[in-house]
Design an enzyme around this catalytic site. Structure first.
Site, PDB file in Angstrom:
ATOM      1  N   HIS A  76     -12.633   8.766 -45.626  1.00  0.00           N
ATOM      2  CA  HIS A  76     -13.180   8.761 -47.136  1.00  0.00           C
ATOM      3  C   HIS A  76     -14.337   9.567 -47.055  1.00  0.00           C
ATOM      4  O   HIS A  76     -14.841  10.086 -48.154  1.00  0.00           O
ATOM      5  CB  HIS A  76     -13.867   7.423 -47.398  1.00  0.00           C
ATOM      6  CG  HIS A  76     -14.786   6.445 -46.807  1.00  0.00           C
ATOM      7  ND1 HIS A  76     -14.950   5.902 -45.646  1.00  0.00           N
ATOM      8  CD2 HIS A  76     -16.352   6.947 -46.728  1.00  0.00           C
ATOM      9  CE1 HIS A  76     -16.053   5.298 -45.262  1.00  0.00           C
ATOM     10  NE2 HIS A  76     -16.822   6.195 -45.753  1.00  0.00           N
ATOM     11  N   ASP A 123      -8.589   4.641 -42.301  1.00  0.00           N
ATOM     12  CA  ASP A 123      -9.541   5.253 -42.546  1.00  0.00           C
ATOM     13  C   ASP A 123     -10.111   6.261 -41.425  1.00  0.00           C
ATOM     14  O   ASP A 123     -11.299   6.312 -41.216  1.00  0.00           O
ATOM     15  CB  ASP A 123     -10.950   4.475 -42.968  1.00  0.00           C
ATOM     16  CG  ASP A 123     -11.907   5.022 -43.949  1.00  0.00           C
ATOM     17  OD1 ASP A 123     -11.781   6.193 -44.300  1.00  0.00           O
ATOM     18  OD2 ASP A 123     -13.041   4.609 -43.993  1.00  0.00           O
ATOM     19  N   SER A 155     -21.152   6.594 -42.105  1.00  0.00           N
ATOM     20  CA  SER A 155     -19.689   6.511 -41.971  1.00  0.00           C
ATOM     21  C   SER A 155     -19.282   7.465 -41.277  1.00  0.00           C
ATOM     22  O   SER A 155     -19.425   8.823 -41.086  1.00  0.00           O
ATOM     23  CB  SER A 155     -19.086   6.630 -43.335  1.00  0.00           C
ATOM     24  OG  SER A 155     -19.296   5.664 -44.123  1.00  0.00           O
TER      25      SER A 155
END
Length: 376
Positions: free
Chosen positions: A112, A142, A220
């Protein structure tokens, strides 16, 4: 009314004048008197000896200093075309974190972080920045892999650990770039294991590590480390209505990373091993209505492991009814409740592994052995 005589006015004027002179003298002389009035109280305090850092502090510092050069900052951009002029512009899109995977310059991050971007810039801890190209992505986990041409001397990979033996309560350390604040360390513990979150493209991301180490936007793709400084997960998400850390963060376990990333590097895509059977949620629903649990085998691919093991698919009878074939109910002794369960179970295996399938066949329980093939 009593009048002030000329004789009384003079002494009072003299007193007022004298008071004014005294005030002016005190005000102008105060800076000269202040050091004397302060004395030693305003001098710098004597510094107390610090002594050695506590053992846990030294461990934390060492973990950060050893891992910092392997963690990167990632900024992405998107190509925008002006409707009227048709001119194309690259505009900033977002930022995240990542880490060096190997000496060839492969960088692991979240899918992402780079999804939808037309370009990415990877910045190392020494300030050098390199354009990155996308090697491959696995949205179902992911995860994504980029590559930079930094040279082996700059590509310092992290040590890789394992996640299968993690225990709730053990210490973890997250490094990333939250809110653009580069190379930030947060600490915490493993709060829970085997968590599940909905994926951005449907399905679910399973087996996640839950931690209370602060994970914020920009973290992230950064690494989650254990107390030995080894990679045990990739920070992927937070649970927070406001979008900032609320004490619940999640990481993709390193066992998944170590299975998925080599495939992405080798082929650009991730395909879990396969049995060679066709199944879907509609079959699951039919079984549930009949009070059964498991995965209905709808088709068996010719030449597949399932065909070699003799699995039997469902069929349509001459009068249009569905005749049930095999129903997969366990894999290596673990219950398989539906198609999503089977997919997740296969995802944890590798091509070439042999598994035991528990089947419901013609109303009886049976078991077959299947050697998994590489996914397509």
């Amino acid at each position: 009314m009593r009048r002030m005589t000329k004789d009384g006015f003079g002494p009072r004027l003299a007193l007022v004048t004298l008071a004014a002179i005294l005030v002016i003298l005190v005000w102008r002389g105060l800076p000269l008197l202040e050091p004397a009035l302060r004395g030693p109280a305003d001098e710098p305090r004597t510094v107390a000896p610090r002594g050695d850092l506590a053992a846990d502090e030294q461990t934390t510092i060492a973990i950060f200093e050893n891992a910092r050069d392997s963690v990167v900052s990632i900024t992405t951009e998107s190509r925008v075309v002006d409707f009227w002029t048709r001119n194309a512009y690259d505009v900033p899109r977002g930022s995240g974190s990542g880490f060096i995977w190997d000496a060839q310059g492969h960088v692991v991050t979240n899918n992402h972080v780079i999804e939808g971007a037309t370009g990415a810039l990877v910045r190392l801890a020494d300030g050098r920045a390199y354009p990155a190209r996308l090697v491959g992505a696995a949205p179902e986990h992911d995860l994504a892999v980029l590559r930079i041409d930094a040279g082996a001397e700059k590509a310092l990979p992290l040590a890789v650990g394992v996640s299968e033996n993690l225990r709730v309560g053990q210490s973890v350390f997250a490094i990333g770039n939250p809110f653009g604040l580069d190379w930030t360390l947060t600490t915490g513990i493993v709060s829970a294991l085997d968590r599940e979150l909905p994926g951005e493209r449907g399905g679910a991301i399973r087996g996640l590590i839950q931690t209370d180490a602060a994970i914020n936007p920009g973290n992230s793709g950064g690494p989650l480390l254990d107390s030995a400084g080894r990679l045990i997960g990739v920070n992927t998400a937070i649970y927070s209505p406001s979008g900032s850390s609320a004490g619940i963060g999640f990481a993709v376990p390193v066992d998944t990373v170590n299975r998925v990333v080599p495939q992405l590097i080798a082929t650009g895509r991730y395909a879990p091993p396969t049995l060679g059977v066709v199944h879907d949620p509609r079959g699951d629903a039919m079984l549930a209505r009949a009070g059964l649990m498991g995965v209905m085998v709808l088709e068996v691919t010719p030449g597949s492991p399932a065909a070699a093991a003799g699995l039997r698919p469902a069929r349509i009878t001459a009068d249009g009814r569905l005749a049930l074939g095999d129903v997969i109910q366990t894999l290596d002794g673990v219950a398989v409740e539906d198609s999503e369960d089977l997919r997740a179970a296969l995802d944890r295996r590798r091509a070439g592994e042999t598994v035991r399938l528990g089947l419901l066949r013609e109303g009886r329980d049976t078991e077959v052995t299947v050697t998994l093939a590489a996914g397509q």
